[in-house]
Design a protein around this motif. Structure first.
Motif, PDB file in Angstrom:
ATOM      1  N   THR A 132       0.810  -1.225   0.000  1.00  0.00           N
ATOM      2  CA  THR A 132       0.000   0.000   0.000  1.00  0.00           C
ATOM      3  C   THR A 132       0.838   1.267   0.000  1.00  0.00           C
ATOM      4  O   THR A 132       0.318   2.356  -0.258  1.00  0.00           O
ATOM      5  N   MET A 133       2.131   1.159   0.336  1.00  0.00           N
ATOM      6  CA  MET A 133       3.041   2.307   0.489  1.00  0.00           C
ATOM      7  C   MET A 133       2.591   3.249   1.604  1.00  0.00           C
ATOM      8  O   MET A 133       2.966   4.428   1.641  1.00  0.00           O
ATOM      9  N   LEU A 134       1.776   2.723   2.520  1.00  0.00           N
ATOM     10  CA  LEU A 134       1.495   3.424   3.763  1.00  0.00           C
ATOM     11  C   LEU A 134       2.571   3.048   4.782  1.00  0.00           C
ATOM     12  O   LEU A 134       3.337   2.111   4.586  1.00  0.00           O
ATOM     13  N   SER A 135       2.603   3.771   5.892  1.00  0.00           N
ATOM     14  CA  SER A 135       3.497   3.378   6.976  1.00  0.00           C
ATOM     15  C   SER A 135       3.099   1.997   7.485  1.00  0.00           C
ATOM     16  O   SER A 135       1.920   1.642   7.482  1.00  0.00           O
ATOM     17  N   ASN A 136       4.093   1.209   7.919  1.00  0.00           N
ATOM     18  CA  ASN A 136       3.796  -0.136   8.397  1.00  0.00           C
ATOM     19  C   ASN A 136       3.637  -0.153   9.912  1.00  0.00           C
ATOM     20  O   ASN A 136       3.672   0.895  10.574  1.00  0.00           O
ATOM     21  N   GLY A 183      -8.136  -8.482  -4.124  1.00  0.00           N
ATOM     22  CA  GLY A 183      -7.990  -8.018  -2.750  1.00  0.00           C
ATOM     23  C   GLY A 183      -6.858  -7.027  -2.599  1.00  0.00           C
ATOM     24  O   GLY A 183      -6.995  -5.989  -1.930  1.00  0.00           O
ATOM     25  N   ASP A 184      -5.725  -7.333  -3.240  1.00  0.00           N
ATOM     26  CA  ASP A 184      -4.591  -6.398  -3.191  1.00  0.00           C
ATOM     27  C   ASP A 184      -4.950  -5.075  -3.850  1.00  0.00           C
ATOM     28  O   ASP A 184      -4.565  -3.996  -3.368  1.00  0.00           O
ATOM     29  N   GLN A 185      -5.676  -5.144  -4.947  1.00  0.00           N
ATOM     30  CA  GLN A 185      -6.089  -3.924  -5.644  1.00  0.00           C
ATOM     31  C   GLN A 185      -6.977  -3.071  -4.747  1.00  0.00           C
ATOM     32  O   GLN A 185      -6.834  -1.842  -4.693  1.00  0.00           O
ATOM     33  N   LEU A 186      -7.880  -3.718  -4.014  1.00  0.00           N
ATOM     34  CA  LEU A 186      -8.762  -2.982  -3.110  1.00  0.00           C
ATOM     35  C   LEU A 186      -7.968  -2.304  -1.996  1.00  0.00           C
ATOM     36  O   LEU A 186      -8.229  -1.141  -1.662  1.00  0.00           O
ATOM     37  N   LEU A 187      -7.003  -3.000  -1.428  1.00  0.00           N
ATOM     38  CA  LEU A 187      -6.177  -2.416  -0.372  1.00  0.00           C
ATOM     39  C   LEU A 187      -5.411  -1.196  -0.883  1.00  0.00           C
ATOM     40  O   LEU A 187      -5.284  -0.190  -0.185  1.00  0.00           O
ATOM     41  N   THR A 190      -4.821   4.686  -1.134  1.00  0.00           N
ATOM     42  CA  THR A 190      -4.756   5.934  -1.902  1.00  0.00           C
ATOM     43  C   THR A 190      -5.745   6.955  -1.364  1.00  0.00           C
ATOM     44  O   THR A 190      -5.416   8.143  -1.208  1.00  0.00           O
ATOM     45  N   LYS A 191      -6.957   6.506  -1.040  1.00  0.00           N
ATOM     46  CA  LYS A 191      -7.951   7.424  -0.465  1.00  0.00           C
ATOM     47  C   LYS A 191      -7.489   7.955   0.888  1.00  0.00           C
ATOM     48  O   LYS A 191      -7.633   9.148   1.186  1.00  0.00           O
ATOM     49  N   LEU A 192      -6.946   7.068   1.713  1.00  0.00           N
ATOM     50  CA  LEU A 192      -6.491   7.490   3.032  1.00  0.00           C
ATOM     51  C   LEU A 192      -5.376   8.520   2.935  1.00  0.00           C
ATOM     52  O   LEU A 192      -5.281   9.437   3.755  1.00  0.00           O
ATOM     53  N   LYS A 193      -4.506   8.380   1.926  1.00  0.00           N
ATOM     54  CA  LYS A 193      -3.408   9.332   1.746  1.00  0.00           C
ATOM     55  C   LYS A 193      -3.896  10.654   1.149  1.00  0.00           C
ATOM     56  O   LYS A 193      -3.443  11.727   1.547  1.00  0.00           O
ATOM     57  N   MET A 194      -4.803  10.567   0.188  1.00  0.00           N
ATOM     58  CA  MET A 194      -5.265  11.774  -0.503  1.00  0.00           C
ATOM     59  C   MET A 194      -6.140  12.641   0.384  1.00  0.00           C
ATOM     60  O   MET A 194      -6.032  13.862   0.385  1.00  0.00           O
ATOM     61  N   TYR A 195      -7.028  11.999   1.151  1.00  0.00           N
ATOM     62  CA  TYR A 195      -8.014  12.746   1.931  1.00  0.00           C
ATOM     63  C   TYR A 195      -7.629  12.723   3.412  1.00  0.00           C
ATOM     64  O   TYR A 195      -8.348  12.193   4.252  1.00  0.00           O
ATOM     65  N   LYS A 196      -6.479  13.298   3.690  1.00  0.00           N
ATOM     66  CA  LYS A 196      -6.043  13.410   5.079  1.00  0.00           C
ATOM     67  C   LYS A 196      -5.463  14.800   5.304  1.00  0.00           C
ATOM     68  O   LYS A 196      -5.004  15.458   4.373  1.00  0.00           O
ATOM     69  N   ARG A 197      -5.521  15.238   6.553  1.00  0.00           N
ATOM     70  CA  ARG A 197      -4.888  16.499   6.909  1.00  0.00           C
ATOM     71  C   ARG A 197      -3.371  16.296   6.955  1.00  0.00           C
ATOM     72  O   ARG A 197      -2.888  15.181   7.149  1.00  0.00           O
ATOM     73  N   TYR A 227     -16.884  11.091   8.790  1.00  0.00           N
ATOM     74  CA  TYR A 227     -16.326  11.489   7.485  1.00  0.00           C
ATOM     75  C   TYR A 227     -15.474  10.371   6.898  1.00  0.00           C
ATOM     76  O   TYR A 227     -15.591  10.050   5.710  1.00  0.00           O
ATOM     77  N   LYS A 228     -14.605   9.764   7.717  1.00  0.00           N
ATOM     78  CA  LYS A 228     -13.742   8.695   7.221  1.00  0.00           C
ATOM     79  C   LYS A 228     -14.566   7.491   6.765  1.00  0.00           C
ATOM     80  O   LYS A 228     -14.248   6.865   5.740  1.00  0.00           O
ATOM     81  N   HIS A 229     -15.612   7.158   7.507  1.00  0.00           N
ATOM     82  CA  HIS A 229     -16.434   6.012   7.109  1.00  0.00           C
ATOM     83  C   HIS A 229     -17.132   6.282   5.785  1.00  0.00           C
ATOM     84  O   HIS A 229     -17.168   5.429   4.883  1.00  0.00           O
ATOM     85  N   THR A 230     -17.705   7.461   5.640  1.00  0.00           N
ATOM     86  CA  THR A 230     -18.393   7.818   4.396  1.00  0.00           C
ATOM     87  C   THR A 230     -17.427   7.807   3.219  1.00  0.00           C
ATOM     88  O   THR A 230     -17.767   7.364   2.115  1.00  0.00           O
ATOM     89  N   LEU A 231     -16.201   8.263   3.455  1.00  0.00           N
ATOM     90  CA  LEU A 231     -15.186   8.306   2.409  1.00  0.00           C
ATOM     91  C   LEU A 231     -14.805   6.901   1.932  1.00  0.00           C
ATOM     92  O   LEU A 231     -14.693   6.653   0.724  1.00  0.00           O
ATOM     93  N   LEU A 232     -14.633   5.985   2.872  1.00  0.00           N
ATOM     94  CA  LEU A 232     -14.072   4.672   2.547  1.00  0.00           C
ATOM     95  C   LEU A 232     -15.123   3.629   2.182  1.00  0.00           C
ATOM     96  O   LEU A 232     -14.873   2.751   1.349  1.00  0.00           O
TER      97      LEU A 232
END
Length: 309
Positions: A143-147, A191-195, A200-207, A239-244
């Protein structure tokens, strides 16, 4: 010719003049723009607006002396390479500064244009290399998010800072409800594609102050500073639930397209109300997420009772 922005923390105007004069001399492939600050507070305010490439700093200021000055600056500038300028030539002192996070140290009586430019260049290069290596170790490859390791480290720091400054912050623990079904029916590729799409959404729509990590499997964690009451926490979580919780187009193993609707559960907690240490807070968020899942709720806020670490 590239211009490098340098911040100089120095209350002695003669030394400020010396540094500016040395870096204004011709030579090298860079020009230097030097902004000087007499106090730690003014330096902090400037960094909040714009990051320099390097910080040059004296350790003896009216409001702070010695290595304590370095620690105070590192508290808000750990993401910037720091070079200590010292009136002392004691190598042991310089080694201590490096052990505490400085990239290098220079005795003021040894300063020259060539030495100062070279030290700035090498310190920046070494610092960037260290950061790149740390990023490789701390990122989830899919996902290239922090682990998880990076999450533990960040959460520990966040708790320390919150205790020191008397602040609160929020944490969301997110779990995908129907991920196993998607994996089983469409294959692990889907499944990997969904993750990845979720990440991507979590990274784009964050403060900019938020921290997002993949906790493991189909679980994610968001740490959100400056949220300090249940009303703000509920608004943020909703907001996070509606987004995801959205529809996603995925491909199965045969290359066929499928539109799936993602269901998820979120447990939301506040520090220190729901845990006064990293482990307690994370456990409470996890427990609250499972309570939301058991009650078929999109999300649930933890009860306002304190848990011990």
């Amino acid at each position: 010719m590239n211009t490098r922005l340098i911040y100089l923390l120095e209350d002695n105007q003669d030394d400020v003049y010396l540094v500016k004069e040395l870096l204004s001399q011709q030579g090298g492939k860079h020009k230097y723009a030097i902004n000087a600050f007499e106090t730690i507070e003014s330096l902090r305010d400037a960094i909040a607006q714009l990051n320099p490439e390097v910080i040059l700093m004296d350790l003896n200021l009216p409001q702070s002396r010695g290595l304590e000055t370095l620690l105070r600056v590192k508290d808000f500038a750990a993401h910037i390479p720091i070079i200590v300028l010292t009136g002392m030539s004691d190598e042991m002192f310089g080694e201590k500064a490096i052990q505490l996070g400085a990239q290098d140290y220079l005795p003021k009586h040894e300063l020259s244009a060539h030495l100062l430019r070279r030290t700035i260049a090498f310190s920046k290069e070494r610092f960037d290399m260290q950061r790149n290596l740390e990023n490789l170790v701390s990122l989830d490859r899919l996902t290239m998010l922090s682990n998880r390791g990076a999450l533990d480290k960040h959460l520990h720091t966040q708790v320390q800072d919150a205790r020191r400054y008397g602040k609160q912050f929020a944490m969301l623990f997110i779990d995908l409800d129907n991920f196993k079904t998607i994996n089983d029916e469409l294959g692990h590729q889907a499944g990997d594609q969904l993750l990845k799409l979720l990440a991507t959404k979590l990274k784009m729509y964050k403060r900019s102050s938020d921290f997002v990590a993949r906790y493991g499997g189909d679980e994610f964690v968001v740490i959100a500073p400056n949220i300090d009451n249940p009303a703000q926490l509920e608004l943020f979580t909703r907001y996070k639930h509606t987004l995801l919780a959205d529809s996603y187009c995925l491909q199965d193993q045969q290359g066929n397209m499928h539109e799936v609707t993602l269901d998820l559960s979120i447990g939301a907690v506040l520090f220190p109300d729901h845990g006064d240490g990293p482990t307690a807070l994370l456990n409470c968020a996890d427990k609250t997420m499972y309570e939301a899942k058991a009650q078929s709720l999109p999300f649930l806020l933890a009860e306002a009772t304190r848990h011990s670490a």
